[in-house]
Design a protein around this motif. Structure first.
Motif, PDB file in Angstrom:
ATOM      1  N   ARG A  64      -0.627  -8.586 -14.794  1.00 40.25           N
ATOM      2  CA  ARG A  64       0.061  -9.876 -14.902  1.00 40.25           C
ATOM      3  C   ARG A  64      -0.059 -10.435 -16.310  1.00 40.25           C
ATOM      4  N   ALA A  65      -1.236 -10.314 -16.902  1.00 39.83           N
ATOM      5  CA  ALA A  65      -1.446 -10.834 -18.251  1.00 39.83           C
ATOM      6  C   ALA A  65      -0.589 -10.095 -19.272  1.00 39.83           C
ATOM      7  N   ARG A  66      -0.232  -8.855 -18.967  1.00 45.13           N
ATOM      8  CA  ARG A  66       0.601  -8.067 -19.874  1.00 45.13           C
ATOM      9  C   ARG A  66       2.087  -8.147 -19.524  1.00 45.13           C
ATOM     10  N   GLY A  67       2.419  -8.879 -18.479  1.00 49.05           N
ATOM     11  CA  GLY A  67       3.820  -8.973 -18.077  1.00 49.05           C
ATOM     12  C   GLY A  67       4.343  -7.713 -17.426  1.00 49.05           C
ATOM     13  N   ILE A  68       3.471  -7.005 -16.707  1.00 45.56           N
ATOM     14  CA  ILE A  68       3.827  -5.747 -16.058  1.00 45.56           C
ATOM     15  C   ILE A  68       3.766  -5.926 -14.547  1.00 45.56           C
ATOM     16  N   ARG A  69       4.812  -5.522 -13.862  1.00 43.89           N
ATOM     17  CA  ARG A  69       4.883  -5.699 -12.416  1.00 43.89           C
ATOM     18  C   ARG A  69       4.132  -4.586 -11.689  1.00 43.89           C
ATOM     19  N   LEU A  70       3.511  -4.916 -10.545  1.00 44.61           N
ATOM     20  CA  LEU A  70       2.800  -3.954  -9.713  1.00 44.61           C
ATOM     21  C   LEU A  70       3.431  -3.942  -8.326  1.00 44.61           C
ATOM     22  N   ILE A  71       3.782  -2.734  -7.846  1.00 48.85           N
ATOM     23  CA  ILE A  71       4.374  -2.555  -6.523  1.00 48.85           C
ATOM     24  C   ILE A  71       3.688  -1.377  -5.848  1.00 48.85           C
ATOM     25  N   ALA A  72       3.287  -1.556  -4.602  1.00 47.04           N
ATOM     26  CA  ALA A  72       2.744  -0.447  -3.815  1.00 47.04           C
ATOM     27  C   ALA A  72       3.866   0.114  -2.956  1.00 47.04           C
ATOM     28  N   VAL A  73       3.924   1.439  -2.855  1.00 49.60           N
ATOM     29  CA  VAL A  73       5.040   2.107  -2.192  1.00 49.60           C
ATOM     30  C   VAL A  73       4.528   3.174  -1.227  1.00 49.60           C
ATOM     31  N   SER A  74       5.120   3.207  -0.032  1.00 48.83           N
ATOM     32  CA  SER A  74       4.882   4.326   0.887  1.00 48.83           C
ATOM     33  C   SER A  74       6.180   4.622   1.620  1.00 48.83           C
ATOM     34  N   ALA A  75       6.191   5.725   2.363  1.00 47.72           N
ATOM     35  CA  ALA A  75       7.371   6.062   3.158  1.00 47.72           C
ATOM     36  C   ALA A  75       7.452   5.219   4.418  1.00 47.72           C
ATOM     37  N   GLN A  76       6.372   4.525   4.775  1.00 45.75           N
ATOM     38  CA  GLN A  76       6.332   3.767   6.027  1.00 45.75           C
ATOM     39  C   GLN A  76       7.376   2.655   6.030  1.00 45.75           C
ATOM     40  N   ILE A  77       8.177   2.633   7.086  1.00 47.00           N
ATOM     41  CA  ILE A  77       9.247   1.643   7.172  1.00 47.00           C
ATOM     42  C   ILE A  77       9.348   1.107   8.600  1.00 47.00           C
ATOM     43  N   PRO A  78       9.340  -0.198   8.814  1.00 43.61           N
ATOM     44  CA  PRO A  78       9.215  -1.225   7.782  1.00 43.61           C
ATOM     45  C   PRO A  78       7.797  -1.281   7.221  1.00 43.61           C
ATOM     46  N   VAL A  79       7.637  -2.048   6.167  1.00 45.81           N
ATOM     47  CA  VAL A  79       6.323  -2.243   5.557  1.00 45.81           C
ATOM     48  C   VAL A  79       5.346  -2.797   6.590  1.00 45.81           C
ATOM     49  N   ASP A  80       4.118  -2.310   6.540  1.00 45.77           N
ATOM     50  CA  ASP A  80       3.047  -2.810   7.392  1.00 45.77           C
ATOM     51  C   ASP A  80       2.544  -4.141   6.811  1.00 45.77           C
ATOM     52  N   ARG A  81       3.072  -5.230   7.319  1.00 50.17           N
ATOM     53  CA  ARG A  81       2.713  -6.538   6.778  1.00 50.17           C
ATOM     54  C   ARG A  81       1.256  -6.895   7.076  1.00 50.17           C
ATOM     55  N   ASP A  82       0.675  -6.296   8.124  1.00 51.21           N
ATOM     56  CA  ASP A  82      -0.738  -6.547   8.413  1.00 51.21           C
ATOM     57  C   ASP A  82      -1.617  -6.059   7.266  1.00 51.21           C
ATOM     58  N   LEU A  83      -1.206  -5.008   6.601  1.00 50.81           N
ATOM     59  CA  LEU A  83      -1.956  -4.497   5.452  1.00 50.81           C
ATOM     60  C   LEU A  83      -2.044  -5.552   4.359  1.00 50.81           C
ATOM     61  N   ILE A  84      -0.940  -6.221   4.103  1.00 52.22           N
ATOM     62  CA  ILE A  84      -0.903  -7.256   3.063  1.00 52.22           C
ATOM     63  C   ILE A  84      -1.811  -8.424   3.438  1.00 52.22           C
ATOM     64  N   ALA A  85      -1.691  -8.865   4.691  1.00 52.47           N
ATOM     65  CA  ALA A  85      -2.479 -10.008   5.149  1.00 52.47           C
ATOM     66  C   ALA A  85      -3.966  -9.681   5.197  1.00 52.47           C
ATOM     67  N   PHE A 109       0.527  -8.420  -4.689  1.00 57.96           N
ATOM     68  CA  PHE A 109       1.666  -7.697  -5.239  1.00 57.96           C
ATOM     69  C   PHE A 109       2.607  -7.273  -4.121  1.00 57.96           C
ATOM     70  N   THR A 110       3.808  -6.894  -4.496  1.00 63.63           N
ATOM     71  CA  THR A 110       4.813  -6.451  -3.543  1.00 63.63           C
ATOM     72  C   THR A 110       4.416  -5.114  -2.933  1.00 63.63           C
ATOM     73  N   VAL A 111       4.676  -4.966  -1.643  1.00 65.38           N
ATOM     74  CA  VAL A 111       4.528  -3.679  -0.960  1.00 65.38           C
ATOM     75  C   VAL A 111       5.910  -3.286  -0.466  1.00 65.38           C
ATOM     76  N   ALA A 112       6.292  -2.039  -0.677  1.00 67.94           N
ATOM     77  CA  ALA A 112       7.665  -1.627  -0.378  1.00 67.94           C
ATOM     78  C   ALA A 112       7.706  -0.276   0.317  1.00 67.94           C
ATOM     79  N   SER A 113       8.810  -0.065   1.051  1.00 70.63           N
ATOM     80  CA  SER A 113       9.101   1.208   1.692  1.00 70.63           C
ATOM     81  C   SER A 113      10.043   2.020   0.823  1.00 70.63           C
ATOM     82  N   ASP A 114       9.918   3.335   0.931  1.00 75.36           N
ATOM     83  CA  ASP A 114      10.794   4.277   0.236  1.00 75.36           C
ATOM     84  C   ASP A 114      11.654   4.967   1.292  1.00 75.36           C
ATOM     85  N   PRO A 115      12.822   4.399   1.607  1.00 71.72           N
ATOM     86  CA  PRO A 115      13.637   4.936   2.710  1.00 71.72           C
ATOM     87  C   PRO A 115      13.981   6.412   2.521  1.00 71.72           C
TER      88      PRO A 115
END
Length: 221
Positions: free
Chosen positions: A104-125, A131-137
């Motif tokens: 964040r201090a460097r202005g660089i975005r962080l995203i976690a990615v897996s094939a799991q769809i939809p994203v496991d929102r329990d993991l985030i909580a 940071f954003t967690v995303a699926s790779d369809p």
């Protein structure tokens, strides 16, 4: 001595050695051993390569294209296996704690990615991930990077337990190997490293060393 991510994995393995049967330990070790033996870095991206356009789906169901991700600067994508993976539940909070603030201090975005769809929102909580967690369809980006794998044999599923294809929402045993992909704004690779042994992953310091430093503010004379 400062603790590392791989120290935490060593503690997980030590706990398993205390509590798992010899058969469980060997089965897990054999899976990781095969992936290490087959790992071919020459078939994966290198610094300076261009990553072709891709589209991810974030935890809120929104599309994230390659170009929108990079619109405001570089980005780091952390590939993980799935939301219930014990090792991933060590790695992602570790990166949240040790990598995200500096990115964040460097202005660089962080995203976690897996094939799991939809994203496991329990993991985030569960870990308060910032940071954003995303699926790779359809495994599209994972396959482009050469990090997906399919077991030689479909493993037996304990009675009453979901098989991995159901957990991932893909209907397949195919799964991502953990990896780190850092991209420049022009979609060229700044850093890439895959971890075929999912109990040995890239440390935050290694990632940061490959990325642009913080911008120093300048003032006129």
């Amino acid at each position: 001595m400062t603790e590392t991510l791989n120290d935490r994995f060593a503690a997980l393995q030590a706990e398993r050695e205390r509590t798992w049967s010899a058969e469980q330990l060997e089965r897990n070790a054999a899976q990781r051993r095969v992936l290490v033996e087959r790992h071919d870095p020459s078939a994966q991206p290198k610094a300076g390569d261009t990553v072709e356009p891709f589209t991810l789906i974030d935890q809120d169901g929104r599309e994230l294209t390659r170009d929108t991700i990079l619109a405001d600067g570089p980005a780091v994508l952390v590939f993980f296996r799935f939301g219930g993976c014990p090792a991933c539940n060590i790695a992602l909070p570790w990166y949240n704690e040790t990598l995200l603030p500096e990115l964040r201090a460097r202005g660089i975005r962080l995203i976690a990615v897996s094939a799991q769809i939809p994203v496991d929102r329990d993991l985030i909580a569960r870990h308060g991930l910032g940071f954003t967690v995303a699926s790779d369809p359809g495994y599209a980006l994972g396959r482009q990077l050469g990090i997906t794998f399919l077991p030689d044999e479909q493993p037996a599923v304990p009675h009453g337990q979901p098989w991995i294809g159901a957990t991932l929402g893909t209907g397949s045993y195919e799964i991502d190997q953990p990896a780190i992909l850092a991209l420049a704004p022009d979609a060229t690779v700044l850093f890439f490293e895959a971890s075929p042994d999912w109990l040995s992953r890239t440390e935050s310091e290694t990632i940061l060393a490959a990325l642009p430093a913080r911008q120093t503010a300048t003032t006129g004379a």
